[in-house]
Design an enzyme around this catalytic site. Structure first.
Site, PDB file in Angstrom:
ATOM      1  N   CYS A 115      -4.429  -3.042 -12.543  1.00  0.00           N
ATOM      2  CA  CYS A 115      -4.475  -3.864 -11.326  1.00  0.00           C
ATOM      3  C   CYS A 115      -3.910  -5.261 -11.554  1.00  0.00           C
ATOM      4  CB  CYS A 115      -5.903  -3.963 -10.814  1.00  0.00           C
ATOM      5  SG  CYS A 115      -6.639  -2.361 -10.484  1.00  0.00           S
ATOM      6  N   HIS A 255      -6.874 -10.122  -6.318  1.00  0.00           N
ATOM      7  CA  HIS A 255      -6.772  -8.660  -6.285  1.00  0.00           C
ATOM      8  C   HIS A 255      -7.922  -8.139  -5.433  1.00  0.00           C
ATOM      9  CE1 HIS A 255      -6.839  -4.522  -7.210  1.00  0.00           C
ATOM     10  NE2 HIS A 255      -7.776  -4.585  -8.135  1.00  0.00           N
ATOM     11  N   ASN A 285      -8.512  -0.765  -2.242  1.00  0.00           N
ATOM     12  CA  ASN A 285      -8.082  -1.284  -3.546  1.00  0.00           C
ATOM     13  C   ASN A 285      -6.807  -0.559  -3.953  1.00  0.00           C
ATOM     14  OD1 ASN A 285      -7.672  -1.678  -6.312  1.00  0.00           O
ATOM     15  ND2 ASN A 285      -9.859  -1.788  -6.774  1.00  0.00           N
TER      16      ASN A 285
END
Ligand code: UT7
Length: 328
Positions: A115, A255, A285
């Protein structure tokens, strides 16, 4: 004249059309809209069902970013695709993107940092822009995580999602551009988030599938705690390096891992929710894609404006964590 600054001059995004709501997930796994909403902040997400590969979405996002930057693919010197879900292991999907953009001779490679991938890629791009080797770099974050989700594992299939975001970074003049960036890794926690199958450790085959090693595994709760701590630390680190404080930040673009992580980091830094860009409720996500998607939305909504201080921070598989602070 000092070294050139690395400016973000264009953004773009692309999402699959297919919307999956929490109510849809209630029919697949033992979960509830109430649990997903309160534990993650997610109401719906996009899940790829049209049979298109990652490159399709990455190219769409890239074309929009090139348009916004006002440059052609031929002007690019380098393409970096941050992803852990490429079209295939060989060749790098960045090469497919280079070809499909047309009339483009840029060097191209994929970068895997979970990520944190987009911020890692942005840091790499910044070096090439600052040392004069490149004038324009296309930095993409794109994932089709749904292809590796275990739809029997309620702790992962409710949070991860699909999408692509792209940014053009160009050499320019201070005071605009990336003011500071930082990348960190601690491989001792590699098993917190992993996809164990399909590589040389557990090669593709029946045994890998029988053992369900082709699915993403996550120790969510331990990851959560590390995420909050390291995101706060790395944000303070880049702000210090840029001679700024959290009060100077116009926008925190984190994020989009979990609403509770975003809120906890915002609280610790004392950056109020109104200055935190959040779209996890609609997007979920999307790993390396989440920051460039959020940047594109915030820019097109007129929220991020020239001259503002934008702090970006991410955390993910590796474990990796990274941040950058940009004067837009
Ligand atoms: O993207 C970058 C890296 N990833 C992250 O940053 C993700 C970080 N972690 C998280 O976002 C959270 O840990 C999750 C959302 C994944 C899980 O939330 P949690 O509050 O940490 O839950 P937990 O794993 O501690 O589980 C608590 C309970 C368990 O039940 P028992 O054992 O207490 O009976 C789970 O089985 O919640 C249960 N649970 C669920 N219940 C309903 C886990 N997932 C679900 C679900 N629906 N979808």
């Amino acid at each position: 004249m000092g070294e050139p600054s690395a400016l973000i001059t264009g953004t773009g995004m692309s999402l699959p059309d297919n919307v999956v709501t929490n109510a849809d997930l209630e029919r697949i796994v033992d979960t509830s809209d109430e649990w997903i909403t309160t534990r993650t902040g997610i109401h719906e997400r996009r899940i790829e069902r049209a049979g298109k590969p990652l490159s399709h979405y990455a190219i769409d996002a890239s074309r929009k970013a090139l348009d916004a930057a006002g440059i052609a693919a031929a002007d690019l010197d380098l393409i970096i695709l941050a992803t852990v879900t490429p079209d295939m292991p060989i060749p790098a999907t960045a090469c497919t993107i280079q070809h499909e953009l047309g009339n483009c001779t840029a060097a191209a490679f994929d970068l895997a940092a979970g990520c944190s991938g987009y911020i890692y890629a942005q840091s790499v791009a910044k070096q090439f822009l600052a040392n004069g080797r490149c004038k324009h770099v296309l930095v993409i974050g794109a994932e089709l995580l749904s292809k590796y989700l275990d739809w029997e594992d309620r702790s992962t299939c409710v949070i991860f999602a699909d999408g692509a975001g792209a940014t053009v970074m160009s050499a320019g003049a201070a005071p605009r551009g990336v003011l500071a960036s930082a990348m960190h890794t601690d491989g001792s926690m590699a098993d917190f988030i992993s996809l164990p199958g399909g590589g040389t450790l557990n090669p593709p085959g029946q045994e890998m599938i029988d053992q369900r090693l082709h699915y993403i595994k996550m120790r969510g709760n331990e990851t959560f705690k590390m995420a909050v701590r390291s995101l706060e630390e790395v944000c303070r680190e880049v702000l210090d390096n840029a001679g700024l404080t959290p009060e100077d930040v116009d926008w925190l673009v984190p994020h989009q891992a979990n609403q509770r992580i975003i809120s906890a980091v915002g609280n610790r830094l004392k950056i109020p929710a109104e200055r935190c860009y959040v779209n996890i409720d609609r997007i979920g996500n999307t790993s390396a894609a989440s920051i460039p998607i959020a940047l594109d939305e915030a820019v097109r909504e007129g929220k991020i404006r020239d001259g503002q201080i934008v702090l970006m921070a991410a955390f993910g598989a590796g474990l990796t964590w990274a941040a950058s602070v940009v004067r837009w």
